[in-house]
Design a protein around this motif. Structure first.
Motif, PDB file in Angstrom:
ATOM      1  N   MET A   1      30.962  52.174  32.555  1.00  0.00           N
ATOM      2  CA  MET A   1      31.879  51.003  32.461  1.00  0.00           C
ATOM      3  C   MET A   1      30.659  49.765  32.557  1.00  0.00           C
ATOM      4  O   MET A   1      29.986  49.759  33.411  1.00  0.00           O
ATOM      5  CB  MET A   1      32.813  50.869  33.470  1.00  0.00           C
ATOM      6  CG  MET A   1      33.447  49.333  33.258  1.00  0.00           C
ATOM      7  SD  MET A   1      34.792  48.902  34.577  1.00  0.00           S
ATOM      8  CE  MET A   1      35.965  50.055  34.041  1.00  0.00           C
ATOM      9  N   SER A   2      30.974  48.941  31.542  1.00  0.00           N
ATOM     10  CA  SER A   2      30.097  47.837  31.542  1.00  0.00           C
ATOM     11  C   SER A   2      30.516  46.531  32.343  1.00  0.00           C
ATOM     12  O   SER A   2      32.046  46.414  32.609  1.00  0.00           O
ATOM     13  CB  SER A   2      30.016  47.391  30.066  1.00  0.00           C
ATOM     14  OG  SER A   2      31.112  46.507  29.571  1.00  0.00           O
ATOM     15  N   VAL A   3      29.768  45.522  32.615  1.00  0.00           N
ATOM     16  CA  VAL A   3      30.408  44.323  33.367  1.00  0.00           C
ATOM     17  C   VAL A   3      31.550  43.708  32.444  1.00  0.00           C
ATOM     18  O   VAL A   3      32.268  43.450  33.118  1.00  0.00           O
ATOM     19  CB  VAL A   3      29.037  43.539  33.813  1.00  0.00           C
ATOM     20  CG1 VAL A   3      29.637  42.307  34.209  1.00  0.00           C
ATOM     21  CG2 VAL A   3      28.347  44.283  34.902  1.00  0.00           C
ATOM     22  N   ASN A   4      31.247  43.601  31.237  1.00  0.00           N
ATOM     23  CA  ASN A   4      32.185  43.064  30.396  1.00  0.00           C
ATOM     24  C   ASN A   4      33.567  43.743  30.413  1.00  0.00           C
ATOM     25  O   ASN A   4      34.551  42.918  30.380  1.00  0.00           O
ATOM     26  CB  ASN A   4      31.550  43.172  28.772  1.00  0.00           C
ATOM     27  CG  ASN A   4      30.522  42.172  28.738  1.00  0.00           C
ATOM     28  OD1 ASN A   4      30.443  41.105  29.498  1.00  0.00           O
ATOM     29  ND2 ASN A   4      29.766  42.079  27.745  1.00  0.00           N
ATOM     30  N   ASP A   5      33.466  45.240  30.496  1.00  0.00           N
ATOM     31  CA  ASP A   5      34.790  45.947  30.401  1.00  0.00           C
ATOM     32  C   ASP A   5      35.470  45.779  31.834  1.00  0.00           C
ATOM     33  O   ASP A   5      36.744  46.130  31.962  1.00  0.00           O
ATOM     34  CB  ASP A   5      34.588  47.138  30.175  1.00  0.00           C
ATOM     35  CG  ASP A   5      34.003  47.514  28.836  1.00  0.00           C
ATOM     36  OD1 ASP A   5      34.515  46.681  28.192  1.00  0.00           O
ATOM     37  OD2 ASP A   5      33.434  48.508  28.559  1.00  0.00           O
ATOM     38  N   ALA A   6      34.678  45.243  33.016  1.00  0.00           N
ATOM     39  CA  ALA A   6      35.293  45.331  34.247  1.00  0.00           C
ATOM     40  C   ALA A   6      36.083  44.046  34.587  1.00  0.00           C
ATOM     41  O   ALA A   6      36.941  44.167  35.467  1.00  0.00           O
ATOM     42  CB  ALA A   6      33.936  45.406  35.133  1.00  0.00           C
ATOM     43  N   TRP A   7      35.986  43.119  33.730  1.00  0.00           N
ATOM     44  CA  TRP A   7      36.559  41.789  33.857  1.00  0.00           C
ATOM     45  C   TRP A   7      37.656  41.586  32.820  1.00  0.00           C
ATOM     46  O   TRP A   7      37.550  41.961  31.469  1.00  0.00           O
ATOM     47  CB  TRP A   7      35.761  40.727  33.912  1.00  0.00           C
ATOM     48  CG  TRP A   7      34.773  40.874  35.046  1.00  0.00           C
ATOM     49  CD1 TRP A   7      33.347  41.412  35.021  1.00  0.00           C
ATOM     50  CD2 TRP A   7      34.851  40.501  36.445  1.00  0.00           C
ATOM     51  NE1 TRP A   7      32.933  41.471  36.239  1.00  0.00           N
ATOM     52  CE2 TRP A   7      33.600  40.771  37.015  1.00  0.00           C
ATOM     53  CE3 TRP A   7      35.880  40.153  36.990  1.00  0.00           C
ATOM     54  CZ2 TRP A   7      33.639  40.698  38.524  1.00  0.00           C
ATOM     55  CZ3 TRP A   7      35.839  39.831  38.521  1.00  0.00           C
ATOM     56  CH2 TRP A   7      34.535  40.089  39.206  1.00  0.00           C
ATOM     57  N   LYS A   8      38.809  41.033  33.082  1.00  0.00           N
ATOM     58  CA  LYS A   8      39.713  40.361  32.274  1.00  0.00           C
ATOM     59  C   LYS A   8      39.862  39.161  32.126  1.00  0.00           C
ATOM     60  O   LYS A   8      39.753  38.171  32.668  1.00  0.00           O
ATOM     61  CB  LYS A   8      41.275  40.935  32.945  1.00  0.00           C
ATOM     62  CG  LYS A   8      42.610  40.862  32.360  1.00  0.00           C
ATOM     63  CD  LYS A   8      43.373  41.199  33.035  1.00  0.00           C
ATOM     64  CE  LYS A   8      44.810  41.921  32.316  1.00  0.00           C
ATOM     65  NZ  LYS A   8      45.857  42.223  33.178  1.00  0.00           N
ATOM     66  N   GLY A   9      39.627  38.773  30.642  1.00  0.00           N
ATOM     67  CA  GLY A   9      39.779  37.456  30.149  1.00  0.00           C
ATOM     68  C   GLY A   9      38.481  36.737  30.390  1.00  0.00           C
ATOM     69  O   GLY A   9      37.482  37.344  30.425  1.00  0.00           O
ATOM     70  N   ARG A  10      38.551  35.622  29.951  1.00  0.00           N
ATOM     71  CA  ARG A  10      37.182  34.931  30.199  1.00  0.00           C
ATOM     72  C   ARG A  10      36.785  34.356  31.648  1.00  0.00           C
ATOM     73  O   ARG A  10      37.405  34.221  32.673  1.00  0.00           O
ATOM     74  CB  ARG A  10      37.369  33.227  29.429  1.00  0.00           C
ATOM     75  CG  ARG A  10      37.696  33.547  27.778  1.00  0.00           C
ATOM     76  CD  ARG A  10      37.473  32.354  27.378  1.00  0.00           C
ATOM     77  NE  ARG A  10      36.170  31.798  27.716  1.00  0.00           N
ATOM     78  CZ  ARG A  10      35.483  30.613  27.124  1.00  0.00           C
ATOM     79  NH1 ARG A  10      36.206  30.030  26.264  1.00  0.00           N
ATOM     80  NH2 ARG A  10      34.388  30.231  27.482  1.00  0.00           N
ATOM     81  N   ARG A  11      35.265  34.269  32.002  1.00  0.00           N
ATOM     82  CA  ARG A  11      34.880  34.196  33.001  1.00  0.00           C
ATOM     83  C   ARG A  11      34.156  32.834  32.738  1.00  0.00           C
ATOM     84  O   ARG A  11      33.516  32.392  31.791  1.00  0.00           O
ATOM     85  CB  ARG A  11      33.658  35.025  33.656  1.00  0.00           C
ATOM     86  CG  ARG A  11      34.356  36.433  33.867  1.00  0.00           C
ATOM     87  CD  ARG A  11      33.449  37.733  33.900  1.00  0.00           C
ATOM     88  NE  ARG A  11      32.482  37.499  32.555  1.00  0.00           N
ATOM     89  CZ  ARG A  11      31.845  38.725  32.691  1.00  0.00           C
ATOM     90  NH1 ARG A  11      31.504  39.503  33.681  1.00  0.00           N
ATOM     91  NH2 ARG A  11      31.025  38.750  31.517  1.00  0.00           N
ATOM     92  N   PHE A  12      34.093  32.092  33.978  1.00  0.00           N
ATOM     93  CA  PHE A  12      33.624  30.562  33.981  1.00  0.00           C
ATOM     94  C   PHE A  12      32.429  30.772  34.849  1.00  0.00           C
ATOM     95  O   PHE A  12      32.558  31.179  36.052  1.00  0.00           O
ATOM     96  CB  PHE A  12      34.673  29.590  34.158  1.00  0.00           C
ATOM     97  CG  PHE A  12      35.586  29.610  33.243  1.00  0.00           C
ATOM     98  CD1 PHE A  12      35.363  28.925  31.949  1.00  0.00           C
ATOM     99  CD2 PHE A  12      36.705  30.370  33.190  1.00  0.00           C
ATOM    100  CE1 PHE A  12      36.390  28.963  30.772  1.00  0.00           C
ATOM    101  CE2 PHE A  12      37.846  30.415  32.340  1.00  0.00           C
ATOM    102  CZ  PHE A  12      37.637  29.815  31.245  1.00  0.00           C
ATOM    103  N   ARG A  13      31.311  29.878  34.364  1.00  0.00           N
ATOM    104  CA  ARG A  13      30.334  29.816  35.589  1.00  0.00           C
ATOM    105  C   ARG A  13      30.756  28.660  36.735  1.00  0.00           C
ATOM    106  O   ARG A  13      30.981  27.825  36.194  1.00  0.00           O
ATOM    107  CB  ARG A  13      28.830  29.453  34.795  1.00  0.00           C
ATOM    108  CG  ARG A  13      28.445  30.428  33.958  1.00  0.00           C
ATOM    109  CD  ARG A  13      27.234  30.163  33.220  1.00  0.00           C
ATOM    110  NE  ARG A  13      26.641  31.378  32.516  1.00  0.00           N
ATOM    111  CZ  ARG A  13      26.252  31.109  31.130  1.00  0.00           C
ATOM    112  NH1 ARG A  13      26.000  30.096  30.469  1.00  0.00           N
ATOM    113  NH2 ARG A  13      25.802  32.011  30.744  1.00  0.00           N
TER     114      ARG A  13
END
Length: 108
Positions: A1-13
């Motif tokens: 699983m990639s980091v991108n696949d582990a999160w739902k929606g947009r992430r903000f710095r």
């Protein structure tokens, strides 16, 4: 699983990430990268023994990519070391190498 696949929606710095990025972009030396694909060696000095070895990799790798103008998909191997250092003595070391193809015929 990639980091991108582990999160739902947009992430903000976070503001902390933005400060880290700004500081690191100013502190990083001017270097000439070897030809890709890359092998990247990291060494992190942590002041907390609770620090996970993998937490600083992606943000630092993204900042290196921005500073030196390369796509981080060109990193094909990484070696990561950590050590515990006194508070205020935290550090990052890194070295880029050209990843040499193995002699067994597999592409890297």
């Amino acid at each position: 699983m990639s980091v991108n696949d582990a999160w739902k929606g947009r992430r903000f710095r976070t503001d902390e990430y933005k400060r880290y990025q700004n500081n690191l972009l100013w502190l990083l030396p001017k270097i000439k990268l070897p030809p890709p694909p890359f092998e990247l060696h990291f060494k992190f000095g942590f002041s907390s023994s609770a620090s996970d070895w993998d937490n600083p990799i992606k943000p630092t790798q993204d900042i290196l990519s921005k500073k030196y103008g390369f796509n981080d998909k060109l990193i094909r191997r990484a070696v990561v070391e950590t050590e515990i250092v006194p508070k205020g003595k935290e550090y990052i070391e890194f070295e880029f190498k050209t990843l040499e193809n193995k002699q067994d015929g597999r592409d890297q």
